[in-house]
Design an enzyme around this catalytic site. Sequence first.
Site, PDB file in Angstrom:
ATOM      1  N   SER A 151      32.675  27.433-106.897  1.00  0.00           N
ATOM      2  CA  SER A 151      31.939  27.838-105.689  1.00  0.00           C
ATOM      3  C   SER A 151      30.886  28.886-106.015  1.00  0.00           C
ATOM      4  CB  SER A 151      32.904  28.368-104.631  1.00  0.00           C
ATOM      5  OG  SER A 151      33.604  29.512-105.082  1.00  0.00           O
ATOM      6  N   TYR A 152      31.190  29.786-106.933  1.00  0.00           N
ATOM      7  CA  TYR A 152      30.238  30.832-107.323  1.00  0.00           C
ATOM      8  C   TYR A 152      29.065  30.217-108.076  1.00  0.00           C
ATOM      9  CZ  TYR A 152      28.585  35.221-109.469  1.00  0.00           C
ATOM     10  OH  TYR A 152      27.831  36.299-109.889  1.00  0.00           O
ATOM     11  N   ALA A 153      29.369  29.337-109.022  1.00  0.00           N
ATOM     12  CA  ALA A 153      28.321  28.683-109.811  1.00  0.00           C
ATOM     13  C   ALA A 153      27.400  27.868-108.911  1.00  0.00           C
ATOM     14  CB  ALA A 153      28.955  27.787-110.871  1.00  0.00           C
ATOM     15  N   LYS A 156      25.089  30.246-106.979  1.00  0.00           N
ATOM     16  CA  LYS A 156      24.100  30.878-107.849  1.00  0.00           C
ATOM     17  C   LYS A 156      23.010  29.889-108.269  1.00  0.00           C
ATOM     18  CE  LYS A 156      25.291  35.186-108.160  1.00  0.00           C
ATOM     19  NZ  LYS A 156      24.474  36.177-107.431  1.00  0.00           N
TER      20      LYS A 156
END
Length: 249
Positions: A151-153, A156
Amino acid sequence: MRLQDKVAIVTGSASGIGRGIALAMAKEGAHVAIVDVNEEKGKATFAEINQFAEGLLFIKDISIKENIEEIVTEVVKKFGKLDILVNNAHVSKQAPFMETTLEHFDLSFGTGFYPTFHFMQASYPELKKTHGKVINFASGAGIDGQVTQTSYAAAKEAIRAISRVAANEWGPDGINVNLISPIALTPGVEQWRDNAPELYDAMINKLPLRRLGDPEQDIGRTAVFLASSDSDYITGQTIMVDGGSIKLR
């Protein structure tokens, strides 16, 4: 004083990388608006930057669009302009790919991607007037596809995508849009280092420069460069401030 009398908004600036950027810019003469949800740490950082230049403090949840519009309005009302926007704030949870949920995506996009997008939209009219600078944040988690960072990747890389679009659309207006992809010794990393020294040492030994970046001296100084006239001919770029961890081609 490369940013003398410039006006900046820095999100997630109560601690860590955001604090380092806020301090670096204030020491170069910028009026910095501290934006965070942590009141105690926000007030502490605010007191620090005011030793160098007058700033503003906003303890607000920027996942709420109306708060973003209010912040931009209040900054311009106080200082008469906006020169620099730094979208640093982001919260996420790690999980293996098959255990990642829509709630993980909602958190990561709700605190990182959407605030970045909304701040850019709200700030555009003012940045057009000043030929301003936007500094967004990428991550090796997205560029390199780091495990447990789905989810972070995704958020970003979405930020990188809209930054490139804005760089193309806003270039004729004299607005520069760039990204920093950092590795830094933040308080969270310090805690991990103390709890898992062997894993920390193994990570350090993989970095060509054999150290993590300092939030102010390494990441903050790069942000100062991107916010200054020295970077006027750079836009749409991801600047890797990661000790040589990833080499973009």
